[in-house]
Design a protein around this motif. Structure first.
Motif, PDB file in Angstrom:
ATOM      1  N   LYS A 211     101.709  31.367  75.330  1.00 34.94           N
ATOM      2  CA  LYS A 211     100.775  32.448  75.007  1.00 34.94           C
ATOM      3  C   LYS A 211     101.523  33.768  74.826  1.00 34.94           C
ATOM      4  O   LYS A 211     101.289  34.510  73.870  1.00 34.94           O
ATOM      5  CB  LYS A 211      99.722  32.601  76.105  1.00 34.94           C
ATOM      6  CG  LYS A 211      98.681  33.670  75.801  1.00 34.94           C
ATOM      7  CD  LYS A 211      97.655  33.778  76.908  1.00 34.94           C
ATOM      8  CE  LYS A 211      96.586  34.809  76.563  1.00 34.94           C
ATOM      9  NZ  LYS A 211      97.139  36.122  76.237  1.00 34.94           N
ATOM     10  N   LYS A 214     103.416  33.816  71.642  1.00 35.49           N
ATOM     11  CA  LYS A 214     102.545  34.133  70.500  1.00 35.49           C
ATOM     12  C   LYS A 214     102.249  35.625  70.440  1.00 35.49           C
ATOM     13  O   LYS A 214     102.234  36.232  69.363  1.00 35.49           O
ATOM     14  CB  LYS A 214     101.238  33.343  70.611  1.00 35.49           C
ATOM     15  CG  LYS A 214     101.375  31.854  70.342  1.00 35.49           C
ATOM     16  CD  LYS A 214     100.030  31.154  70.437  1.00 35.49           C
ATOM     17  CE  LYS A 214     100.158  29.671  70.170  1.00 35.49           C
ATOM     18  NZ  LYS A 214      98.848  28.979  70.270  1.00 35.49           N
ATOM     19  N   ASP A 215     102.026  36.216  71.630  1.00 33.03           N
ATOM     20  CA  ASP A 215     101.779  37.669  71.680  1.00 33.03           C
ATOM     21  C   ASP A 215     103.007  38.448  71.185  1.00 33.03           C
ATOM     22  O   ASP A 215     102.878  39.468  70.496  1.00 33.03           O
ATOM     23  CB  ASP A 215     101.431  38.099  73.103  1.00 33.03           C
ATOM     24  CG  ASP A 215     100.079  37.578  73.568  1.00 33.03           C
ATOM     25  OD1 ASP A 215      99.259  37.239  72.679  1.00 33.03           O
ATOM     26  OD2 ASP A 215      99.841  37.503  74.789  1.00 33.03           O
ATOM     27  N   ILE A 217     105.255  37.390  69.029  1.00 31.60           N
ATOM     28  CA  ILE A 217     105.331  37.243  67.574  1.00 31.60           C
ATOM     29  C   ILE A 217     104.380  38.232  66.893  1.00 31.60           C
ATOM     30  O   ILE A 217     104.717  38.853  65.884  1.00 31.60           O
ATOM     31  CB  ILE A 217     105.006  35.789  67.156  1.00 31.60           C
ATOM     32  CG1 ILE A 217     106.129  34.857  67.616  1.00 31.60           C
ATOM     33  CG2 ILE A 217     104.823  35.681  65.644  1.00 31.60           C
ATOM     34  CD1 ILE A 217     105.828  33.383  67.422  1.00 31.60           C
ATOM     35  N   ALA A 218     103.175  38.376  67.481  1.00 32.75           N
ATOM     36  CA  ALA A 218     102.205  39.341  66.934  1.00 32.75           C
ATOM     37  C   ALA A 218     102.749  40.771  67.037  1.00 32.75           C
ATOM     38  O   ALA A 218     102.600  41.580  66.108  1.00 32.75           O
ATOM     39  CB  ALA A 218     100.885  39.213  67.669  1.00 32.75           C
ATOM     40  N   ASP A 219     103.387  41.082  68.186  1.00 29.35           N
ATOM     41  CA  ASP A 219     103.963  42.418  68.367  1.00 29.35           C
ATOM     42  C   ASP A 219     105.099  42.671  67.376  1.00 29.35           C
ATOM     43  O   ASP A 219     105.222  43.774  66.817  1.00 29.35           O
ATOM     44  CB  ASP A 219     104.483  42.580  69.799  1.00 29.35           C
ATOM     45  CG  ASP A 219     103.360  42.680  70.825  1.00 29.35           C
ATOM     46  OD1 ASP A 219     102.251  43.074  70.424  1.00 29.35           O
ATOM     47  OD2 ASP A 219     103.603  42.371  72.001  1.00 29.35           O
ATOM     48  N   SER A 221     105.469  41.258  64.454  1.00 28.73           N
ATOM     49  CA  SER A 221     104.853  41.415  63.133  1.00 28.73           C
ATOM     50  C   SER A 221     104.291  42.815  62.953  1.00 28.73           C
ATOM     51  O   SER A 221     104.478  43.463  61.909  1.00 28.73           O
ATOM     52  CB  SER A 221     103.751  40.371  62.957  1.00 28.73           C
ATOM     53  OG  SER A 221     103.074  40.570  61.741  1.00 28.73           O
ATOM     54  N   GLU A 222     103.616  43.327  63.988  1.00 30.64           N
ATOM     55  CA  GLU A 222     103.033  44.672  63.913  1.00 30.64           C
ATOM     56  C   GLU A 222     104.125  45.738  63.820  1.00 30.64           C
ATOM     57  O   GLU A 222     104.019  46.696  63.054  1.00 30.64           O
ATOM     58  CB  GLU A 222     102.162  44.932  65.145  1.00 30.64           C
ATOM     59  CG  GLU A 222     101.470  46.306  65.111  1.00 30.64           C
ATOM     60  CD  GLU A 222     100.676  46.576  66.377  1.00 30.64           C
ATOM     61  OE1 GLU A 222     100.205  47.711  66.522  1.00 30.64           O
ATOM     62  OE2 GLU A 222     100.552  45.661  67.219  1.00 30.64           O
ATOM     63  N   TYR A 225     105.550  45.685  60.415  1.00 26.83           N
ATOM     64  CA  TYR A 225     104.522  46.196  59.505  1.00 26.83           C
ATOM     65  C   TYR A 225     104.478  47.723  59.539  1.00 26.83           C
ATOM     66  O   TYR A 225     104.310  48.381  58.520  1.00 26.83           O
ATOM     67  CB  TYR A 225     103.176  45.597  59.924  1.00 26.83           C
ATOM     68  CG  TYR A 225     102.073  45.735  58.901  1.00 26.83           C
ATOM     69  CD1 TYR A 225     102.261  45.278  57.607  1.00 26.83           C
ATOM     70  CD2 TYR A 225     100.843  46.295  59.242  1.00 26.83           C
ATOM     71  CE1 TYR A 225     101.247  45.371  56.664  1.00 26.83           C
ATOM     72  CE2 TYR A 225      99.824  46.399  58.309  1.00 26.83           C
ATOM     73  CZ  TYR A 225     100.038  45.935  57.017  1.00 26.83           C
ATOM     74  OH  TYR A 225      99.036  46.038  56.100  1.00 26.83           O
ATOM     75  N   LYS A 247     106.273  50.567  70.663  1.00 28.22           N
ATOM     76  CA  LYS A 247     105.973  49.237  70.140  1.00 28.22           C
ATOM     77  C   LYS A 247     107.143  48.287  70.412  1.00 28.22           C
ATOM     78  O   LYS A 247     106.943  47.113  70.747  1.00 28.22           O
ATOM     79  CB  LYS A 247     105.673  49.307  68.634  1.00 28.22           C
ATOM     80  CG  LYS A 247     104.415  50.102  68.303  1.00 28.22           C
ATOM     81  CD  LYS A 247     104.158  50.140  66.814  1.00 28.22           C
ATOM     82  CE  LYS A 247     102.958  51.045  66.501  1.00 28.22           C
ATOM     83  NZ  LYS A 247     101.713  50.548  67.100  1.00 28.22           N
ATOM     84  N   ASP A 391      96.264  47.581  62.836  1.00 26.46           N
ATOM     85  CA  ASP A 391      95.545  46.332  62.575  1.00 26.46           C
ATOM     86  C   ASP A 391      94.270  46.611  61.788  1.00 26.46           C
ATOM     87  O   ASP A 391      93.605  47.611  61.998  1.00 26.46           O
ATOM     88  CB  ASP A 391      95.183  45.648  63.903  1.00 26.46           C
ATOM     89  CG  ASP A 391      96.440  45.199  64.616  1.00 26.46           C
ATOM     90  OD1 ASP A 391      97.471  45.009  63.938  1.00 26.46           O
ATOM     91  OD2 ASP A 391      96.404  45.056  65.857  1.00 26.46           O
TER      92      ASP A 391
END
Length: 391
Positions: A211, A214-215, A217-219, A221-222, A225, A247, A391
């Motif tokens: 979990k 996954k978090d 990976i999201a961070d 990506s953000e 971005y 970040k 987001d």
């Protein structure tokens, strides 16, 4: 065809245009010489009988006529010099051309002097006397040649100085563009370096906590971005830099969890100060990378930002493993620190300091970055703010 004609006309205008500043220099030179001659004439007329028959109005008129003649000829000389320089005429031709032009100048000035004499003596009906013209030409030849070559020297000096300044400005612009391109290229290297390290962190975490991986990976990506639009900017505000840093800190805190503690002390008046994008993150990343060891499994990192005088001081300290490398070796071999040093060198030249020390008294490793602040940086920041995506 029309564009070629327009360019040709523009070239002709440039060729036969005499700069106002140059004319001002020539006018100042010959006006000074004329005033000296006038003072000499006053002395001779007052204390000597040599000019007893000549009236003051005749003297003033003669000087004005000669001054006008010299200035007119000076314009012609400046155009001749510009033509010779633009066509890159060889020295073997330039010298005889100026000798001939100097003789023509002598003839012209002799004629003007004789003309002034005729006008001054209209009541005596003085006519052109070729023999007297020849005599005066020879009599004043060296003086007229001296005036001609002095004017020519001023013109050449003016054009060569202007050319040197123009070339210097072009060189500075090229160097500035090169440094900006170099800084941009180095800045673009940060993403692959960050991504490589981050993916390693995800790889280490994925078997421990899916979990959180996954978090992370999201961070990541953000973070990518939100930084994708930074590379078109030379400077951003420290406030934006700190938002990006937060970040990044979220990502590494997820990776190291309780093993990592980060604190910040930011002086309030530094928020609008200009800095190159992503300048603090590699220092923090380096502190994490070199700080951990078997004897230092828990790492405390402190980030301090202050503003002494016209400088910005960024200090990152950690209580981990002391560094054994010298600063020169670290700048040469360490990917993150090397990148920072090269970027700062491209942007600031020598007007910055990047140092580290092992603070044995406080059991800390301290990285310190000092950046000089200029009006240009503030102006660029105010007109080039990146837009952070969410987001």
């Amino acid at each position: 065809m029309r564009s070629l004609t327009m360019k040709k006309n523009e070239g002709s205008k440039k060729l036969f245009f005499t700069e106002k500043r140059l004319l001002g220099l020539l006018a100042a030179f010959y006006t000074g010489l004329t005033l000296l001659g006038f003072i000499k004439t006053i002395y001779i007329k007052v204390y000597n009988d040599g000019l007893a028959r000549v009236t003051w109005s005749d003297i003033v008129f003669s000087m004005i006529l000669e001054w006008s003649g010299v200035m007119l000829f000076s314009i012609l000389i400046s155009r001749l010099v510009k033509y010779l320089m633009q066509r890159k005429i060889s020295l073997s031709l330039v010298i005889p051309i100026h000798l001939i032009a100097g003789l023509l100048f002598g003839i012209f000035m002799t004629f003007l002097h004789h003309l002034a004499t005729i006008i001054d003596n209209t009541h005596n009906v003085v006519l052109f006397d070729l023999g007297r013209l020849q005599f005066n030409f020879i009599r004043y030849l060296e003086y007229n040649l001296l005036i001609y070559f002095t004017v020519t020297f001023i013109i050449y000096t003016y054009y060569y100085i202007n050319r040197a300044l123009t070339e210097s400005e072009k060189k500075n612009n090229i160097e500035q563009k090169f440094n900006e391109a170099k800084a941009m290229a180095l800045q673009n290297q940060l993403h692959p370096h960050f991504l490589f390290n981050s993916l390693n962190n995800v790889s280490a975490l994925i078997d421990i906590d899916k979990k959180k991986s996954k978090d992370m990976i999201a961070d990541i990506s953000e973070y990518l971005y939100n930084t994708v639009n930074l590379f078109e900017h030379k400077y951003i505000t420290l406030e934006y830099e700190l938002e990006l840093l937060d970040k990044y800190l979220n990502i590494i805190e997820t990776r190291f969890q309780a093993q990592l503690s980060i604190s910040k002390s930011i002086q309030v008046d530094t928020k609008n100060v200009s800095v190159p994008p992503l300048i603090i993150q590699p220092i923090v990343e380096n502190a994490v990378k070199h700080g951990y060891s078997r004897d230092h499994e828990h790492l405390n990192i402190k980030i301090d930002v202050s503003r002494p005088k016209n400088q910005l001081c960024i200090q990152v300290s950690n209580d981990g493993l002391p560094l054994t490398q010298k600063i020169g070796d670290l700048k040469k071999n360490g990917t993150g620190i090397k990148n920072i040093d090269e970027r700062l060198s491209a942007i600031y030249g020598n007007d910055y300091q990047l140092n580290f020390c092992n603070d044995a008294e406080n059991n800390q490793v301290v990285f310190q970055l000092l950046l000089h602040q200029t009006d240009e940086q503030t102006m660029q920041t105010n007109h080039a703010q990146p837009v952070f995506l969410s987001d």
